[in-house]
Scaffold this active site. Sequence first.
Site, PDB file in Angstrom:
ATOM      1  N   ALA A   1      -3.044 -16.130   1.993  1.00 15.34           N
ATOM      2  CA  ALA A   1      -4.400 -16.267   1.442  1.00 15.34           C
ATOM      3  C   ALA A   1      -4.752 -17.736   1.216  1.00 15.34           C
ATOM      4  O   ALA A   1      -5.913 -18.119   1.295  1.00 15.34           O
ATOM      5  CB  ALA A   1      -4.502 -15.498   0.124  1.00 15.34           C
TER       6      ALA A   1
ATOM      7  N   ASP B   1       1.662 -10.448  -2.424  1.00 17.16           N
ATOM      8  CA  ASP B   1       0.522 -10.178  -1.541  1.00 17.16           C
ATOM      9  C   ASP B   1       0.275  -8.689  -1.329  1.00 17.16           C
ATOM     10  O   ASP B   1      -0.209  -8.265  -0.271  1.00 17.16           O
ATOM     11  CB  ASP B   1       0.702 -10.884  -0.184  1.00 17.16           C
ATOM     12  CG  ASP B   1       0.868 -12.375  -0.334  1.00 17.16           C
ATOM     13  OD1 ASP B   1       0.287 -12.939  -1.287  1.00 17.16           O
ATOM     14  OD2 ASP B   1       1.579 -12.980   0.481  1.00 17.16           O
TER      15      ASP B   1
ATOM     16  N   GLY C   1      -2.059 -16.341  -4.494  1.00 19.29           N
ATOM     17  CA  GLY C   1      -3.372 -16.319  -3.854  1.00 19.29           C
ATOM     18  C   GLY C   1      -3.842 -14.879  -3.932  1.00 19.29           C
ATOM     19  O   GLY C   1      -3.304 -14.028  -3.241  1.00 19.29           O
ATOM     20  N   HIS C   2      -4.769 -14.597  -4.827  1.00 12.20           N
ATOM     21  CA  HIS C   2      -5.225 -13.221  -5.044  1.00 12.20           C
ATOM     22  C   HIS C   2      -6.635 -13.059  -4.494  1.00 12.20           C
ATOM     23  O   HIS C   2      -7.561 -13.719  -4.961  1.00 12.20           O
ATOM     24  CB  HIS C   2      -5.182 -12.880  -6.547  1.00 12.20           C
ATOM     25  CG  HIS C   2      -3.784 -12.858  -7.099  1.00 12.20           C
ATOM     26  ND1 HIS C   2      -3.501 -12.555  -8.402  1.00 12.20           N
ATOM     27  CD2 HIS C   2      -2.590 -13.081  -6.501  1.00 12.20           C
ATOM     28  CE1 HIS C   2      -2.185 -12.597  -8.581  1.00 12.20           C
ATOM     29  NE2 HIS C   2      -1.612 -12.934  -7.446  1.00 12.20           N
TER      30      HIS C   2
ATOM     31  N   GLN D   1       3.005 -12.946  -7.610  1.00  9.32           N
ATOM     32  CA  GLN D   1       4.176 -12.730  -6.746  1.00  9.32           C
ATOM     33  C   GLN D   1       4.561 -11.242  -6.761  1.00  9.32           C
ATOM     34  O   GLN D   1       3.703 -10.408  -6.929  1.00  9.32           O
ATOM     35  CB  GLN D   1       5.353 -13.623  -7.159  1.00  9.32           C
ATOM     36  CG  GLN D   1       5.162 -15.108  -6.885  1.00  9.32           C
ATOM     37  CD  GLN D   1       4.261 -15.803  -7.882  1.00  9.32           C
ATOM     38  OE1 GLN D   1       4.519 -15.779  -9.075  1.00  9.32           O
ATOM     39  NE2 GLN D   1       3.208 -16.442  -7.419  1.00  9.32           N
TER      40      GLN D   1
ATOM     41  N   GLY E   1      -1.882  -6.936  -2.929  1.00 11.64           N
ATOM     42  CA  GLY E   1      -3.303  -6.624  -3.165  1.00 11.64           C
ATOM     43  C   GLY E   1      -3.612  -6.568  -4.652  1.00 11.64           C
ATOM     44  O   GLY E   1      -4.558  -5.890  -5.076  1.00 11.64           O
ATOM     45  N   LYS E   2      -2.838  -7.328  -5.440  1.00 15.97           N
ATOM     46  CA  LYS E   2      -2.993  -7.296  -6.903  1.00 15.97           C
ATOM     47  C   LYS E   2      -4.409  -7.709  -7.329  1.00 15.97           C
ATOM     48  O   LYS E   2      -5.013  -7.080  -8.189  1.00 15.97           O
ATOM     49  CB  LYS E   2      -1.959  -8.230  -7.547  1.00 15.97           C
ATOM     50  CG  LYS E   2      -0.515  -7.811  -7.256  1.00 15.97           C
ATOM     51  CD  LYS E   2       0.482  -8.810  -7.790  1.00 15.97           C
ATOM     52  CE  LYS E   2       0.503 -10.118  -7.034  1.00 15.97           C
ATOM     53  NZ  LYS E   2       1.016 -10.047  -5.653  1.00 15.97           N
TER      54      LYS E   2
ATOM     55  N   GLY F   1      -9.105  -0.354   2.255  1.00 17.71           N
ATOM     56  CA  GLY F   1      -9.793  -1.505   2.825  1.00 17.71           C
ATOM     57  C   GLY F   1      -9.871  -2.593   1.774  1.00 17.71           C
ATOM     58  O   GLY F   1      -9.605  -2.340   0.595  1.00 17.71           O
TER      59      GLY F   1
HETATM   60  P1  GDP Z   1      -2.315 -10.403  -3.870  1.00 19.73           P
HETATM   61  O1  GDP Z   1      -1.663 -11.753  -3.823  1.00 19.73           O
HETATM   62  O2  GDP Z   1      -1.374  -9.330  -4.283  1.00 19.73           O
HETATM   63  O3  GDP Z   1      -3.574 -10.379  -4.687  1.00 19.73           O
HETATM   64  O4  GDP Z   1      -2.733 -10.081  -2.375  1.00 19.73           O
HETATM   65  P2  GDP Z   1      -3.401 -11.085  -1.287  1.00 19.73           P
HETATM   66  O5  GDP Z   1      -4.819 -11.314  -1.668  1.00 19.73           O
HETATM   67  O6  GDP Z   1      -2.550 -12.282  -1.089  1.00 19.73           O
HETATM   68  O7  GDP Z   1      -3.246 -10.242   0.040  1.00 19.73           O
HETATM   69  C1  GDP Z   1      -3.814  -8.987   0.200  1.00 19.73           C
HETATM   70  C2  GDP Z   1      -4.775  -9.031   1.402  1.00 19.73           C
HETATM   71  O8  GDP Z   1      -5.092  -7.715   1.800  1.00 19.73           O
HETATM   72  C3  GDP Z   1      -6.097  -9.684   1.083  1.00 19.73           C
HETATM   73  O9  GDP Z   1      -6.578 -10.302   2.246  1.00 19.73           O
HETATM   74  C4  GDP Z   1      -6.982  -8.514   0.684  1.00 19.73           C
HETATM   75  O10 GDP Z   1      -8.363  -8.761   0.917  1.00 19.73           O
HETATM   76  C5  GDP Z   1      -6.480  -7.452   1.640  1.00 19.73           C
HETATM   77  N1  GDP Z   1      -6.523  -6.072   1.138  1.00 19.73           N
HETATM   78  C6  GDP Z   1      -6.353  -5.602  -0.124  1.00 19.73           C
HETATM   79  N2  GDP Z   1      -6.342  -4.260  -0.131  1.00 19.73           N
HETATM   80  C7  GDP Z   1      -6.504  -3.862   1.148  1.00 19.73           C
HETATM   81  C8  GDP Z   1      -6.559  -2.588   1.799  1.00 19.73           C
HETATM   82  O11 GDP Z   1      -6.403  -1.525   1.189  1.00 19.73           O
HETATM   83  N3  GDP Z   1      -6.718  -2.594   3.154  1.00 19.73           N
HETATM   84  C9  GDP Z   1      -6.848  -3.735   3.879  1.00 19.73           C
HETATM   85  N4  GDP Z   1      -7.005  -3.639   5.193  1.00 19.73           N
HETATM   86  N5  GDP Z   1      -6.817  -4.958   3.292  1.00 19.73           N
HETATM   87  C10 GDP Z   1      -6.632  -5.014   1.956  1.00 19.73           C
HETATM   88  P1  IMO Z   2       0.950 -13.698  -4.782  1.00 13.80           P
HETATM   89  O1  IMO Z   2       0.686 -13.740  -6.284  1.00 13.80           O
HETATM   90  C1  IMO Z   2       3.832 -14.166  -1.538  1.00 13.80           C
HETATM   91  C2  IMO Z   2       7.015 -17.130  -2.131  1.00 13.80           C
HETATM   92  C3  IMO Z   2       7.010 -18.368  -1.268  1.00 13.80           C
HETATM   93  C4  IMO Z   2       8.497 -18.662  -1.193  1.00 13.80           C
HETATM   94  C5  IMO Z   2       8.986 -18.286  -2.589  1.00 13.80           C
HETATM   95  C6  IMO Z   2       9.113 -19.452  -3.559  1.00 13.80           C
HETATM   96  O2  IMO Z   2      -0.226 -14.125  -3.979  1.00 13.80           O
HETATM   97  O3  IMO Z   2       1.523 -12.391  -4.384  1.00 13.80           O
HETATM   98  P2  IMO Z   2       7.360 -20.970  -4.856  1.00 13.80           P
HETATM   99  O4  IMO Z   2       6.248 -21.835  -4.354  1.00 13.80           O
HETATM  100  O5  IMO Z   2       6.930 -19.906  -5.809  1.00 13.80           O
HETATM  101  O6  IMO Z   2       8.513 -21.763  -5.397  1.00 13.80           O
HETATM  102  O7  IMO Z   2       7.941 -20.229  -3.539  1.00 13.80           O
HETATM  103  O8  IMO Z   2       8.039 -17.366  -3.106  1.00 13.80           O
HETATM  104  N1  IMO Z   2       5.761 -16.872  -2.881  1.00 13.80           N
HETATM  105  C7  IMO Z   2       4.878 -15.912  -2.572  1.00 13.80           C
HETATM  106  N2  IMO Z   2       4.861 -15.032  -1.545  1.00 13.80           N
HETATM  107  N3  IMO Z   2       2.871 -14.112  -2.483  1.00 13.80           N
HETATM  108  C8  IMO Z   2       2.895 -14.970  -3.538  1.00 13.80           C
HETATM  109  O9  IMO Z   2       2.031 -14.877  -4.573  1.00 13.80           O
HETATM  110  C9  IMO Z   2       3.908 -15.958  -3.589  1.00 13.80           C
HETATM  111  N4  IMO Z   2       4.217 -16.945  -4.455  1.00 13.80           N
HETATM  112  C10 IMO Z   2       5.357 -17.498  -4.020  1.00 13.80           C
HETATM  113  O10 IMO Z   2       6.446 -18.099   0.002  1.00 13.80           O
HETATM  114  O11 IMO Z   2       9.102 -17.781  -0.270  1.00 13.80           O
HETATM  115 MG    MG Z   3      -1.348 -13.317  -2.467  1.00 12.42          MG
END
Ligand code: GDP
Ligand code: IMO
Ligand code: MG
Length: 422
Positions: free
Chosen positions: A296, A13, A40-41, A221, A15-16, A410
Amino acid sequence: MKVDVLLGLQWGDEGKGKVVDVLTPRYDVVARFQGGPNAGHTLEFEGQKYVLRSIPSGIFQGDKINIIGNGVVLDPALFKAEAEALEASGHPLKERLHISKKAHLILPTHRILDAAYEAAKGDAKVGTTGKGIGPTYTDKVSRNGLRVGDILHDFEAKYAAAKARHEKILKSLNYEYDVTDLEKTWLEGIEYLRQFHLVDSEHEVNNLLKEGKSVLCEGAQGTMLDVDFGSYPFVTSSNTVCAGACTGLGIAPNKIGEVYGIMKAYCTRVGAGPFPTELFDETGKTIRDLGHEYGAVTGRERRCGWVDLVALRYSIMVNGVTQLILMKSDVLDGFDTIKACVAYKVNGEEIDYFPYDISEGVEPVYVEMPGWKTDMTHMTSEDEFPEEFNAYISFLEEQLGAPIKIVSVGPDREQTIERYTE
Ligand code: GDP
Ligand code: IMO
Ligand code: MG
């Protein structure tokens, strides 16, 4: 042409999704190499927000080829829902999304097994996303899995045999379940999958490279969730590190070019497992509120803490990171002071390397710095950065031994600042 890899350096999570979307115009191909719908991206642009789970984040920027590689595990039911929602919002994918025949299928009973294994672990549960990730990779490695390519020949019999195997295991666990509804949507997903280009993605990627095309690999991840190098056993079941791009797409190691490592200016984790810099106080709550740190997909509360430079140095080492991307520094815009963990204290001894076991007795050693106390969310150039922020990023670069090339201020695509200074 080289292949560049973008991956998370923390517990996911980071911000990939946002950054892959931003970088996509520079590439011809975007490819996922591991993980599945546990990801969840999130992407935001033009006032819209999208959450991608199995589909690469290059799908919104022009006519790029997007590939789901052999290292990914795919749930046809969730894939269908995700793809149909995208098509309905005006983003056609059928011609642009190619899926490896060697990617493994998440079966409905894999999801049930995920829940059953978690229940059996009791207090020691991992806190998985419940998407069947672990059981599917287990079947892959134990040579019992079904692959996307299997839907093309004699699929019914193969599915029946795999399901029967799972049912035996579930019976031995005395686990009550009903797979009827899951199975119905899953079988619809299998039919839907047939409309896509099902490819030998290792051939495709290497042919594209030969033609001079550039490829961006999108990690899911984060390194601290890697099955080998993460906080085992509180990890996911795939190699999230850079090497995973080689095995998950069929790319030779000498083809890897830039390795973009993404980190938040603080740290979060979802699910169970050790987290040395976790904050249980008001500051942790403030970070969660300001950073909207909720899953997400699942909406689960993310645990929040200060940035951990010991863990990050380790991640940078195992991935061969060539440049860093700093996310969500805007969340700290109002803070008077900011902390960063520069070492651990273990049994009274200070260490600066990431040890074998971080589950107990690891005390973070912090450096405290003045905050920049400036709203940076509208900034568009590094020339506008406040002095304290420049000092903060110089400190991070020095501690981490890699340059910060992009700063994200942001969630929106536009809130991205490239740095040109060395
Ligand atoms: P990912 O799994 O690495 O793609 O990241 P997620 O989407 O799960 O979580 C990142 C969260 O931070 C999302 O809600 C994005 O919209 C938000 N986000 C990404 N970059 C930024 C940033 O620079 N600032 C803020 N405030 N939010 C951000
Ligand atoms: P993104 O790509 C954050 C965590 C789960 C749990 C562990 C194992 O959005 O960054 P699993 O279902 O993979 O067997 O769960 O890994 N986990 C994540 N945490 N971001 C993710 O993906 C995750 N994918 C799995 O919460 O602790
Ligand atoms: Mg995510």
